[in-house]
Design an enzyme around this catalytic site. Structure first.
Site, mmCIF file in Angstrom:
data_model
loop_
_atom_site.group_PDB
_atom_site.id
_atom_site.type_symbol
_atom_site.label_atom_id
_atom_site.label_comp_id
_atom_site.label_asym_id
_atom_site.label_seq_id
_atom_site.Cartn_x
_atom_site.Cartn_y
_atom_site.Cartn_z
ATOM 1 N N ASP A 47 9.313 73.917 28.186
ATOM 2 C CA ASP A 47 10.314 73.047 28.783
ATOM 3 C C ASP A 47 11.625 73.242 27.998
ATOM 4 O OD1 ASP A 47 11.703 71.231 30.299
ATOM 5 O OD2 ASP A 47 10.118 69.725 30.300
HETATM 6 C C1 BGC Z 1 12.802 69.092 32.490
HETATM 7 C C2 BGC Z 1 12.120 70.133 33.354
HETATM 8 C C3 BGC Z 1 13.130 71.079 33.956
HETATM 9 C C4 BGC Z 1 13.964 71.691 32.843
HETATM 10 C C5 BGC Z 1 14.980 72.690 33.344
HETATM 11 C C6 BGC Z 1 13.804 69.702 31.539
HETATM 12 O O1 BGC Z 1 14.569 68.722 30.935
HETATM 13 O O2 BGC Z 1 11.828 68.360 31.774
HETATM 14 O O3 BGC Z 1 11.355 69.510 34.356
HETATM 15 O O4 BGC Z 1 12.490 72.055 34.706
HETATM 16 O O5 BGC Z 1 14.637 70.653 32.154
HETATM 17 O O6 BGC Z 1 16.008 72.096 34.025
#
Ligand code: BGC
Length: 745
Positions: free
Chosen positions: A272
């Protein structure tokens, strides 16, 4: 772009041996720095500090770019990658396309309320087609976290509380995004996220630690992820939070033992955002070097945005801590994706394609139908709905009634401008000859602003003064007073659910309930339309407002779809994929609990709390329709089967009302005794059917080892007990039509 080879469609499916040979050849000529580059995903947005993406890409320092949504820039960056970087490897462009790219579909929680996997598949196929036409290759969806705590903001992004429904929606979304195989033309690669357990954050507080037993993980939280693997998902995303004190993005048990070892997943795992660097912040890794080592060894192929791999992996190989073969193994699935997507042959996107694709009329039609099918009718006293199209004087009241943001909902694609048809617009279009007056009432807003507002400071408008709010309140009441019928549109703004959007209470925010009470006190017929991304505690409304439609965050065509339902052009058939607690303090609340020594609701134990009933306000699986159904003749094909054998269960469903409508027929089981206590009810089958008035259909379910087995704490493995079972079939999780059967050894 004329000289560039244009893409939009990939060539043919490359053979597995062909892919392996190309990867080997590529790895053979790549430097260590370039390999680390492939493991690095960089942010493409201007606000991200650090070296310019162009420079990183030119040196071969990035394999993928996220947080960029600009077709021309995709081509420009790709040109640098394939013409100027040392090994000329194309980039993967990735973005969160969660419920639509330009055509926005209902949020995933709403999509799950359709109990119609085909609708989810179709919607995500359209989203994929638009995203691919824009130049994207990879979406960070579907989000597969089971969520049983309505306070958790990200409940909106998933399919709700149930593993069986969650698994069906997971597989459908993977098929929709990816098409028949990863790399198929007009599709994008999907990403199953956030692995795993993120939805069980302590207290529903986003990012907080999660403590889940292996039994809970395997029986409840893993099934949607396993279903995604079975459906061929190309990528996984590791979650942020600590799972039993080991961060998910440094968790070898999750990413290597379970995902790759047991389930045979061969694709790539991306962390993530910033999660590799956060291993230090979370107090797990000593420093960036330790974080890079532990994330890579746990099984994270690609570092999203933290640059920790970029800064540390080469050093770890040079001093012998990591072998270059380990780096090669991590790079391999990334190159495989690029080969399968045909990016080496067609790295660019035709810049005229997106406009053609988003103009396709069927995209809006799919969105409208998906929104209609995902709405849940919670109350309809005296058959107030459907409304007559002969109404002459209607008031539409509430802060969300004309909000494009709230209609499209949480998780907007980066850089997207909401363009939804609002509820007000939908109703006006439905009643062209009528007077439709609108008043917003007082604004609603978060007490603490969303951290994501920082990306778009224009969003931070000054708060309404108490005086202005009071005027807005009175204006709304007066507007309602002048109408023959009032449609109240209440709920949550788009930024009130989603990431970093957890709440302690589930009440209607701001003065909305007061406004509702004031309008109901006028004595006119009132319809409440809810726009929200989580269950809300609407105890007062559930007793005093005759008609309540849970419309969730329904997307681009939301206003039209709501008007279709309110005025009977579509019949509501959605069902809740989560139960509605009476209060935020009752969360987590879910139906599939085990029995206790003191059954809730018995004369001695009327409620678990002495100050309120603990049963949900609306149970899992609940939803009304404009017609009525009778479910009868429940039969199991055998009263006894052997372990490993299957039983067939049938029931007849009749439309006993006067209009055509949909019923979602649901099958629940309970294992009466065995190695472990089992949930008092578990969904193990469902089918959404349409019936004409008077029509009867027989619905058939199969119960075999997959449905009857479970991960046992006592046996410490997956087992199927010889045991007796209850079966219920009905219209929600309180179904009473019952039979039983036995599995013998
Ligand atoms: C979120 C993810 C997301 C990623 C990219 C993160 O803060 O938890 O779900 O895919 O950002 O935008």
């Amino acid at each position: 772009m004329n000289k560039m080879k244009k893409a939009g469609t990939a060539a043919s499916v490359p053979s597995e041996t062909g892919v392996a040979e190309r990867i080997e050849a590529l790895l053979g000529r790549m430097s260590l720095a370039e390999k680390v580059g492939q493991l690095t995903q960089i942010g493409g947005a201007d606000f991200i500090p650090g070296p310019k993406p162009e420079d990183i890409i030119r040196s071969g320092g990035a394999g993928s770019v996220l947080w960029l949504n600009d077709t021309k820039k995709f081509n420009a960056l790709q040109k640098i990658a394939v013409e100027e970087s040392p090994s000329k490897i194309p980039l993967l462009f990735a973005l969160d396309v969660i419920h639509g790219y330009r055509t926005i579909f209902p949020v995933p929680l709403a999509m799950a309320s359709s109990w119609d996997p085909a609708v989810a598949e179709q919607s995500q196929a359209v989203a994929a087609k638009e995203a691919r036409a824009a130049g994207l290759h990879w979406t960070f969806g579907p989000m597969l976290d089971i969520a049983r705590d309505a306070r958790w903001g990200r409940i909106v992004e998933g399919a709700g509380e149930d593993p069986f429904l969650g698994a069906a929606m997971a597989a459908a979304q993977v098929r929709g995004f990816q098409g028949p195989y990863p790399g198929a033309p007009d599709h994008v690669i999907a990403c199953a996220k956030h692995f795993a357990g993120y939805g069980a954050a302590d207290g529903g507080r986003d990012y907080d630690p999660v403590y889940l037993s292996e039994t809970q993980l395997r029986n409840v939280y893993f099934p949607p992820f396993q279903a995604a693997v079975k459906a061929g998902v190309g990528t996984f995303m590791s979650a942020y939070m600590d799972l039993n004190n080991v961060p998910a993005s440094g968790n070898r048990w999750l990413l290597s033992d379970i995902l790759r070892g047991e389930w045979g997943f061969q694709g790539l795992v991306v962390s993530d955002a910033f999660a590799v660097g956060s291993l230090v912040v979370q107090g797990f890794a000593r420093d960036g070097r330790d974080a890079a080592f532990r994330a890579l060894s746990a099984g994270v192929n690609m570092d999203m945005a933290s640059n920790t791999y970029m800064q540390n992996l080469a050093g770890l190989v040079e001093d012998g801590t990591l072998k270059e073969a380990e780096i090669d193994a991590a790079v391999q699935p990334i190159l495989a994706l690029k080969v399968r997507m045909g990016l080496f042959e067609q790295p660019y996107i035709d810049e005229a394609l997106l406009d053609q694709v988003i103009a396709l009329p069927e995209h809006r039609q799919v969105a409208r139908r998906a929104a209609q099918r995902s709405m849940v009718l919670l109350r309809n006293e005296g058959r107030l709905l459907p409304l007559s199209k002969n109404l002459k004087n209607v008031a539409v009241i509430g802060p969300l009634a004309d909000s494009k943001e709230a209609t499209e909902g949480s998780w907007m694609v980066f850089g997207h401008q909401p363009g939804a048809v609002t509820v007000l617009e939908g109703i006006r279009a439905k009643l062209p000859g009528a007077r439709v007056e609108y008043a917003s009432g007082p604004e609603i807003r978060r007490d603490f602003p969303s951290p994501f507002d920082d990306f778009d400071p224009g969003k931070r408008k000054p708060a309404q003064t108490p005086e202005a709010a009071e005027v807005a309140f009175q204006t709304a009441v007066e507007t309602a007073r002048g109408a023959e019928l009032v449609i109240m549109v209440l709920g949550e703004n788009a930024d009130m659910a989603g990431e970093a959007a957890s709440r302690g209470s589930l009440d209607l925010p701001g003065r909305q309930e007061d406004l509702l009470k004031a309008v109901v006190a006028l004595g006119k017929p009132v319809v409440l339309v809810l726009l929200n991304g989580r269950p809300l505690s609407i105890v007062w409304a559930a007793e005093h407002v005759p008609a309540i439609l849970e419309a969730w965050e329904p997307g681009s065509e939301g206003g039209n779809a709501i008007a279709d339902i309110l005025f009977g052009d579509a019949n509501p058939g959605g069902k809740l994929p989560v139960c509605f607690p009476r209060s935020g303090s009752h969360a987590p609340l879910y139906y599939a609990r085990t029995l206790t020594h003191a059954p809730e609701g018995s004369p001695m134990y009327r409620s678990r709390y002495w100050d309120s009933p603990t049963t949900p306000l609306y149970p899992f699986g609940f939803g009304l329709c404009y017609t009525t159904f009778l479910i009868a003749n429940l039969e199991a094909s055998a009263s006894q089967v052997k372990v490993g054998q299957s039983v067939t269960v049938t029931a007849d469903v009749t439309n006993t009302g006067r209009v055509a409508g949909d019923e979602v027929v649901q099958l629940y089981i309970h294992q009466k005794a065995g190695s472990d206590s089992r949930p008092m009810r578990e969904l193990k089958g469902f089918e959404r059917i349409t019936l004409q008035p008077g029509e009867t259909k027989t619905v058939t379910f199969h119960l075999g080892p997959d449905e009857l087995g479970y991960w046992s704490t006592n046996a410490d493995r997956w087992i199927q007990d010889a045991a007796a079972f209850d079966i219920w079939v009905g219209a929600d999780s309180l179904a009473t039509l019952h039979t039983d059967f036995e599995v013998v050894g």
